[in-house]
Design a protein around this motif. Structure first.
Motif, PDB file in Angstrom:
ATOM      1  N   VAL A 535     -54.913  -5.423 -23.789  1.00 40.76           N
ATOM      2  CA  VAL A 535     -55.157  -3.983 -23.652  1.00 40.76           C
ATOM      3  C   VAL A 535     -54.842  -3.262 -24.957  1.00 40.76           C
ATOM      4  O   VAL A 535     -53.790  -3.497 -25.559  1.00 40.76           O
ATOM      5  CB  VAL A 535     -54.282  -3.397 -22.525  1.00 40.76           C
ATOM      6  CG1 VAL A 535     -54.561  -1.897 -22.347  1.00 40.76           C
ATOM      7  CG2 VAL A 535     -54.497  -4.136 -21.215  1.00 40.76           C
ATOM      8  N   THR A 536     -55.736  -2.406 -25.378  1.00 42.59           N
ATOM      9  CA  THR A 536     -55.484  -1.543 -26.534  1.00 42.59           C
ATOM     10  C   THR A 536     -55.532  -0.083 -26.092  1.00 42.59           C
ATOM     11  O   THR A 536     -56.502   0.347 -25.466  1.00 42.59           O
ATOM     12  CB  THR A 536     -56.550  -1.763 -27.629  1.00 42.59           C
ATOM     13  OG1 THR A 536     -56.502  -3.135 -28.033  1.00 42.59           O
ATOM     14  CG2 THR A 536     -56.280  -0.868 -28.848  1.00 42.59           C
ATOM     15  N   THR A 537     -54.470   0.646 -26.408  1.00 40.29           N
ATOM     16  CA  THR A 537     -54.458   2.092 -26.161  1.00 40.29           C
ATOM     17  C   THR A 537     -53.804   2.760 -27.363  1.00 40.29           C
ATOM     18  O   THR A 537     -53.167   2.109 -28.195  1.00 40.29           O
ATOM     19  CB  THR A 537     -53.658   2.459 -24.892  1.00 40.29           C
ATOM     20  OG1 THR A 537     -52.358   1.863 -24.983  1.00 40.29           O
ATOM     21  CG2 THR A 537     -54.330   1.972 -23.625  1.00 40.29           C
ATOM     22  N   GLY A 538     -53.936   4.077 -27.456  1.00 41.77           N
ATOM     23  CA  GLY A 538     -53.172   4.839 -28.427  1.00 41.77           C
ATOM     24  C   GLY A 538     -53.614   4.713 -29.875  1.00 41.77           C
ATOM     25  O   GLY A 538     -52.774   4.630 -30.759  1.00 41.77           O
ATOM     26  N   ASP A 539     -54.911   4.709 -30.121  1.00 42.84           N
ATOM     27  CA  ASP A 539     -55.385   4.687 -31.515  1.00 42.84           C
ATOM     28  C   ASP A 539     -56.744   5.386 -31.542  1.00 42.84           C
ATOM     29  O   ASP A 539     -57.732   4.868 -31.017  1.00 42.84           O
ATOM     30  CB  ASP A 539     -55.500   3.235 -32.000  1.00 42.84           C
ATOM     31  CG  ASP A 539     -55.952   3.146 -33.453  1.00 42.84           C
ATOM     32  OD1 ASP A 539     -56.394   4.176 -34.029  1.00 42.84           O
ATOM     33  OD2 ASP A 539     -55.868   2.043 -34.012  1.00 42.84           O
ATOM     34  N   THR A 540     -56.783   6.550 -32.151  1.00 45.46           N
ATOM     35  CA  THR A 540     -58.022   7.337 -32.092  1.00 45.46           C
ATOM     36  C   THR A 540     -59.200   6.612 -32.733  1.00 45.46           C
ATOM     37  O   THR A 540     -60.350   6.949 -32.459  1.00 45.46           O
ATOM     38  CB  THR A 540     -57.859   8.701 -32.788  1.00 45.46           C
ATOM     39  OG1 THR A 540     -57.393   8.487 -34.121  1.00 45.46           O
ATOM     40  CG2 THR A 540     -56.877   9.583 -32.037  1.00 45.46           C
ATOM     41  N   ARG A 541     -58.933   5.633 -33.592  1.00 45.90           N
ATOM     42  CA  ARG A 541     -60.051   4.943 -34.227  1.00 45.90           C
ATOM     43  C   ARG A 541     -60.558   3.770 -33.382  1.00 45.90           C
ATOM     44  O   ARG A 541     -61.667   3.289 -33.593  1.00 45.90           O
ATOM     45  CB  ARG A 541     -59.646   4.463 -35.623  1.00 45.90           C
ATOM     46  CG  ARG A 541     -60.842   3.957 -36.413  1.00 45.90           C
ATOM     47  CD  ARG A 541     -60.493   3.644 -37.830  1.00 45.90           C
ATOM     48  NE  ARG A 541     -60.508   4.840 -38.675  1.00 45.90           N
ATOM     49  CZ  ARG A 541     -60.356   4.800 -39.985  1.00 45.90           C
ATOM     50  NH1 ARG A 541     -60.154   3.647 -40.601  1.00 45.90           N
ATOM     51  NH2 ARG A 541     -60.369   5.910 -40.689  1.00 45.90           N
ATOM     52  N   ASN A 542     -59.752   3.300 -32.469  1.00 47.53           N
ATOM     53  CA  ASN A 542     -60.104   2.060 -31.774  1.00 47.53           C
ATOM     54  C   ASN A 542     -60.245   2.159 -30.268  1.00 47.53           C
ATOM     55  O   ASN A 542     -60.438   1.156 -29.612  1.00 47.53           O
ATOM     56  CB  ASN A 542     -59.054   0.982 -32.089  1.00 47.53           C
ATOM     57  CG  ASN A 542     -59.240   0.445 -33.484  1.00 47.53           C
ATOM     58  OD1 ASN A 542     -60.356   0.170 -33.901  1.00 47.53           O
ATOM     59  ND2 ASN A 542     -58.151   0.312 -34.213  1.00 47.53           N
ATOM     60  N   VAL A 543     -60.094   3.340 -29.725  1.00 44.97           N
ATOM     61  CA  VAL A 543     -60.280   3.458 -28.276  1.00 44.97           C
ATOM     62  C   VAL A 543     -61.333   4.524 -28.010  1.00 44.97           C
ATOM     63  O   VAL A 543     -61.604   5.359 -28.886  1.00 44.97           O
ATOM     64  CB  VAL A 543     -58.957   3.813 -27.547  1.00 44.97           C
ATOM     65  CG1 VAL A 543     -57.875   2.776 -27.841  1.00 44.97           C
ATOM     66  CG2 VAL A 543     -58.478   5.211 -27.913  1.00 44.97           C
ATOM     67  N   PRO A 544     -61.941   4.508 -26.823  1.00 41.00           N
ATOM     68  CA  PRO A 544     -62.893   5.577 -26.489  1.00 41.00           C
ATOM     69  C   PRO A 544     -62.207   6.939 -26.540  1.00 41.00           C
ATOM     70  O   PRO A 544     -60.983   7.028 -26.535  1.00 41.00           O
ATOM     71  CB  PRO A 544     -63.319   5.236 -25.055  1.00 41.00           C
ATOM     72  CG  PRO A 544     -63.003   3.796 -24.893  1.00 41.00           C
ATOM     73  CD  PRO A 544     -61.808   3.536 -25.745  1.00 41.00           C
ATOM     74  N   TYR A 545     -63.012   7.985 -26.562  1.00 45.21           N
ATOM     75  CA  TYR A 545     -62.474   9.329 -26.670  1.00 45.21           C
ATOM     76  C   TYR A 545     -61.955   9.798 -25.310  1.00 45.21           C
ATOM     77  O   TYR A 545     -62.595   9.611 -24.284  1.00 45.21           O
ATOM     78  CB  TYR A 545     -63.566  10.296 -27.141  1.00 45.21           C
ATOM     79  CG  TYR A 545     -62.996  11.541 -27.768  1.00 45.21           C
ATOM     80  CD1 TYR A 545     -62.777  11.592 -29.139  1.00 45.21           C
ATOM     81  CD2 TYR A 545     -62.630  12.632 -26.993  1.00 45.21           C
ATOM     82  CE1 TYR A 545     -62.218  12.716 -29.729  1.00 45.21           C
ATOM     83  CE2 TYR A 545     -62.065  13.755 -27.568  1.00 45.21           C
ATOM     84  CZ  TYR A 545     -61.869  13.792 -28.937  1.00 45.21           C
ATOM     85  OH  TYR A 545     -61.306  14.899 -29.509  1.00 45.21           O
ATOM     86  N   GLY A 546     -60.751  10.403 -25.331  1.00 51.19           N
ATOM     87  CA  GLY A 546     -60.244  10.880 -24.045  1.00 51.19           C
ATOM     88  C   GLY A 546     -58.947  11.643 -24.160  1.00 51.19           C
ATOM     89  O   GLY A 546     -58.436  11.889 -25.255  1.00 51.19           O
TER      90      GLY A 546
END
Lengths: 792, 281
Positions: A535-546
């Protein structure tokens, strides 16, 4: 809502199972990656000189000596930082009439609360920066401070913002039916009480902090950020530092608790970004504990005068309330400081079938730390007022509080409907919840024990609360008013060559297990063992926008996006599998990492084989097959401004009438958060929330002197609940899935914090009632209990 | 919250430590367990130029029975004391130790450090006064002894001079027939007491040889001789306690952010009553 109906009974679903968190071992072994663990090459450290006064004009600041101090790279005054940013104003268009003044990261001409940053020092070490802070001579002219919200609106009060002509920030009136006529009807008993709710704060284990890194070669600002809403911070930095959004990257690795503290714009954090850009090297700022108490947002601070009218038969005819809340000198940016008062008005009495309701809220400026959204925004006030009045009314007419609730709670088959304040309600279960609550606590036996104990001079009390909780907010919460805060969330699922599932989501993990439930949903819906999910979270460059994780929106909104993405990927993979296996996708399923025959479950090929064929040996595929082994879906709540949840809670306390100490003997919580994804995590969230609620009810308060000096800034003076004093907390569930999504999950994160204070208040007053005493102020400290007893 | 710069010394002998203190012209601060001093330095409330770490001095360690006295070296931690079988001879300390802070603090905090700091709300000074312990000091002019009852002078103020070190405390062991009581009022286990009391008596029916030490009530741990006399010879009943309590007027009770001075006075009486009740039960 239509969607995959079978996902909850698939053979390898993890939804509803008490799966242990994958990251627990890493965190417990000290391998967490918190902001302060980060040490970048050439990194320097910031410390701040803060205003010693609640209100002061800045005459002059001499930084000469500090600039020459060992290790110092730069000293910035308010004006220095202001030249590099645009100011921000904490207003939103849908909070009609709300006003606040432009704010800069550091005070420029006037300091408006004790702790407001005045000067920033950047040095090679934090110790050197603090040494240099001690050398700064700030010539301040102390101004009269506005501290007490009850006098802030009087005509002779000093003004915090002269241009407004008063200290009023916002006002709202809600009116339904006719309270005055209802209260004046014959046979109606009206009970009035004034409630006081002290200020408290979040006390996150990991304090606020940031490392800001600016790379001039790419004009790229990277903010490592202990926070809950990375995309929001990206927009704020972009807007106020004048950088294109794509040149700002916000990364939140592990976050050690947040509770709403870390979704706001803090001047010291913005100043760290400004300094990083000016110095062209990484700048670290970590709030120490004293700074946390002084400058993390505070919460509550309400004085509520409220009345309830009830007939002799126990029919509640109406509630009339007036809330006055102090928010500090500005409305916090960008979410505003009017939301809490707004929630109080929206939620008071919302579990009950009320015909007549009137609520006025006034939000005033004062020279204290800013007040803003903290866990269970507005809920503890709304629940304590309504249910405190309800139990007091029960005493007045001689009716048991459970019977009184059952008579007035909305019927479980009466939805969809509206609350008196106009909230759209659906899928609630108040009657079921209170019935279950009284069963699990053995209410009648407790009442018997209470009567026995009183004969021995032991004063025990039982207090209940029926509550609603705002979760899964739609765009109506912030977005509609112009806040740069996404109301939708996205999730991506990608099958890798080895057959593992990589997922990314725009919701964030701050210790509650977000990443764990994302993995559970993805694994079950797609069809792989959970240990094959990353799981990847918490990175504006690598996760969908939300939007991130706040307002109990992670599971309900982010979880649904994950479900939809995993399901979409499953369909895509089965289409490829159908081609490879020369059958139809419908004849196949994915189970335990394998493509299987849907009917028999017989293995047809492994996911790894399928993925390697696609990635490495595309030549084996027909040329018109264009496989996609990645899927992204987004989800937002439509049709409802919020998805309400409900619950019922009870506290059993013993009051030592000689000392005023309150001991919580047991606590029970029945929560309906819709579909439970991980019962272990939900139970612990509820328990953690209850403990935080007990903190607000009994222990925690930011104490200010009349001059606006914060008096308790250490963990010895500001006391939080600790394990030894906490009771067993029994948690039970009712599952009424939300119809707004396939997953059906509602939020659970704030229930305990929202409900526990009311239950404790009621239990203490139940214990004190035979002595003719009652207390309507939180926290219910030993001193206040003794004072109530002496006045009883 | 970082301490300002300081020099650090770790002497290996008592003599070396004393000479460092003597040469520092009052700018040196001895460091024992650091459970109070380090936070005070980090808050920049204390800013010694030289920190003299006492951890490496063998003369300051050890717990030894010397006849009717238990000698506790100043650098003995709460944990070491709690784990030492010799402590059975001083049951009052054994009763109090679980109430002193939490394990993390007890693992590092020292007996000598607590006595030398003289926090008004700490348990150890009141215990030593109640037990008539003797405090051993060492200074440039050699060793001297001060009765615990004369050692605590006010807020963080003791009879120990800046060039002296607290070396050990000698505590009388319990005599046959002696009984002890301890009670403190805290909202959370391990907090500083909102009021606390330690009691020793050589007889209970009627009460004889009574010593009562209060802590968390005023600017220092203290005993009130007139109060002890008023209770001596009584049966310790609620009526006897009520008759004696006015003697606590001798204490200047203090209020704080949590309770008023009046409530603190009330709490002192409640703690006393509860400790005595348990002791006499």
């Amino acid at each position: 809502m239509t969607g995959p109906a079978t996902i909850f009974d698939r053979p390898n679903t993890y939804i509803g199972k008490p799966e242990p968190r994958a990251d627990a071992a890493r965190l417990l072994q000290g391998r967490g990656r918190y902001v302060d663990d980060l040490n970048l090459p050439r990194m320097v450290h910031a410390a701040f000189v803060r205003s010693p006064h609640a209100h002061a004009r800045i005459r002059a600041i001499d930084v000469t000596e500090a600039r020459a101090a060992p290790g110092v790279l730069a000293v910035y005054t308010g004006a220095d930082i202001a030249a590099e940013v645009t100011p921000y104003v904490g207003t939103l268009t849908h909070m009609a009439g709300l006003r606040s003044a432009p704010q800069y990261p550091l005070a420029v001409d006037v300091a408006r609360w004790q702790g407001e940053p005045l000067v920033m020092v950047v040095a090679r070490s934090r110790a050197q920066a603090e040494d240099a802070c001690d050398l700064i001579d700030a010539d301040l002219e102390e101004l009269e401070a506005v501290c007490d919200q009850e006098t802030a609106l009087s005509p002779d009060s000093p003004l915090i913002h002269e241009e407004f002509g008063s200290n009023l920030a916002w006002e709202r009136l809600v009116e339904a039916g006719d309270v005055d006529t209802a209260f004046a009807a014959p046979g109606v008993t009206v009970v009035e009480r004034t409630f006081r709710f002290g200020r408290h704060t979040g006390v996150t284990l990991e304090s606020r902090g940031t490392v800001c890194d600016y790379d001039p070669s790419e004009n790229q600002l990277t903010m490592y950020y202990s926070g809950q809403a990375p995309h929001m911070m990206q927009v704020i930095l972009s807007k106020h530092l004048g950088l294109p959004e794509e040149d700002v990257r916000v990364i939140s690795n592990d976050v050690g608790g947040s509770f709403g503290i870390k979704i706001h714009t803090y001047g010291d954090e913005i100043a760290a970004a400004v300094a990083a850009r000016m110095l062209r090297r990484p700048v670290k700022f970590i709030a120490d504990r004293m700074e946390s108490f002084m400058t993390d947002i505070h919460a509550r601070d309400h004085v509520v005068t409220a009345r309830i009218g009830v007939t002799a038969e126990g029919n509640i005819v109406g509630i009339d309330m007036d809330d006055l809340t102090g928010i500090g000198p500005f409305s916090m940016y960008p979410r505003t400081s009017a939301i809490e008062c707004n929630q109080v008005l929206n939620l008071t009495g919302a579990p009950y079938a009320l015909q007549n309701y009137r609520a006025r809220g006034r939000v005033v400026f004062q020279n204290k730390m800013l007040m803003c959204q903290y866990r269970a925004v507005g809920h503890p006030i709304a629940m304590a007022v309504a249910d405190g009045l309800l139990e007091e009314a029960g005493r007045a007419i001689g009716m048991d509080p459970v019977a009184l609730r059952k008579k007035n709670l909305m019927a479980d088959d009466s939805y969809p409907r509206q609350s008196a304040s106009g909230m759209k309600l659906d899928d609630l279960s108040h009657q079921k919840a209170i019935t279950k609550l009284t069963e699990i606590m053995d209410y009648d036996a407790l009442r018997t024990d209470q009567a026995e104990a009183r004969k021995r001079g032991v004063y025990r009390g039982i207090g209940l609360v029926s509550m609603v909780e705002v979760t899964n907010p739609s765009p109506m919460f912030y977005g509609i008013g112009g806040a740069p805060i996404a109301s939708q969330d996205g999730a991506t699922a990608r099958l890798d060559a080895g057959g593992a599932l990589h997922v990314a989501s725009s919701i964030t993990e701050q210790g509650q297990g977000t990443n764990a439930i994302l993995a559970q949903i993805a694994a079950g819906v797609f069809g792989v063992p959970i240990d094959r999910v990353r799981v990847t979270t918490g990175d504006t460059r690598n996760v969908p926008y939300g939007g991130g994780t706040w307002a109990s929106r992670g599971a309900g909104i982010g979880g649904e996006a994950m479900l939809q993405a995993a399901h979409a990927l499953r369909d895509q993979v089965l289409e490829v599998a159908g081609t490879l296996l020369q059958t139809t996708p419908e004849a196949l399923d994915i189970r335990d990492g394998n493509v299987v025959d849907a009917g028999t479950g017989a293995e047809r090929m492994t996911l790894a084989d399928l993925a390697r064929t696609v990635y490495y040996r595309g030549n084996e595929l027909p040329s018109d097959t264009k496989p996609e082994l990645i899927a992204t879906r987004h989800y937002r709540v439509t049709d409802f401004p919020f998805v309400f949840t409900n619950g019922a809670m009870a506290a059993h306390v013993e009051v030592d009438i000689e000392t005023g100490f309150v001991k919580v003997l047991h606590f029970w919580a029945v929560e309906d958060c819709g579909r439970v994804i991980n019962p272990m995590l939900v139970d612990e969230q509820v328990r953690g929330g209850v403990v935080q609620g007990i903190g607000g009810a009994l222990y925690e308060e930011c104490l200010y002197s009349p001059e606006g000096q914060l008096l308790n800034t250490t963990m010895a003076d500001y006391i939080v609940p600790m394990a030894a004093e906490m009771p067993d907390i029994t948690v039970a569930h009712i599952e009424t899935p939300s119809k707004t999504s396939v997953l059906g999950a509602k939020g659970a994160g704030e229930a305990g914090t929202g409900g526990a204070p009311a239950a404790i208040l009621n239990a203490v007053n139940d214990a004190l009632s035979p002595l003719g005493a009652s207390l309507w102020q939180m926290p219910m400290t030993p001193q206040r209990v003794l004072t109530a007893l002496s006045e009883g | 919250m970082k301490a300002p710069d300081f020099d650090y010394c770790r002497p290996g002998t008592l003599a070396e430590a004393l000479s460092l203190l003597a040469g520092a012209d009052g700018e040196a601060q001895p460091l024992a367990g650091g459970q109070s001093l380090m936070p005070m330095m980090n808050f920049r409330v204390a800013a010694p130029e030289i920190l003299v770490d006492l951890a490496g001095i063998p003369e300051l360690r050890g717990i030894a029975r010397q006849g009717d006295m238990l000698r506790i070296g100043a650098m003995t931690t709460y944990r070491e004391l709690q784990d030492d079988p010799a402590l059975q001879a001083v049951p009052l300390i054994a009763m109090a130790l679980p109430h002193i802070a939490h394990d993390a603090v007890r693992n590092r905090g020292t007996i000598g450090g607590s006595l030398a700091l003289a926090d008004a709300a700490a348990e150890m000074p009141a215990l030593m006064m109640t037990l008539n312990a003797v405090i051993e000091l060492a200074g440039p002019d050699g060793p001297r002894e001060v009765p615990a009852t004369e050692f605590f002078l006010g807020y963080y103020e003791t009879a120990c001079e800046p060039d002296e070190l607290l070396v050990a405390v000698r505590v009388p062991v319990a005599q046959p027939g002696e009984v002890f009581g301890f009670h403190e009022l805290v909202q959370r286990h391990g907090d500083y007491a909102m009021a606390g009391v330690a009691i020793r008596a050589t007889g209970v029916a009627p009460i004889a040889g009574l010593a009562v030490g209060f802590f968390g009530v005023s600017d220092r741990a203290l005993r009130v001789p007139a109060f002890e006399e008023a209770l001596t010879g009584t049966d310790g009943s609620e009526a006897a306690i009520a008759a004696a309590l006015p003697k606590l007027d001798a204490i200047e009770f203090e209020g704080d952010t949590k309770i008023s001075a009046e409530t603190r006075r009330h709490y002192a009486g409640v703690a006393l009553k509860r400790a005595l009740k348990e002791m006499l039960a």
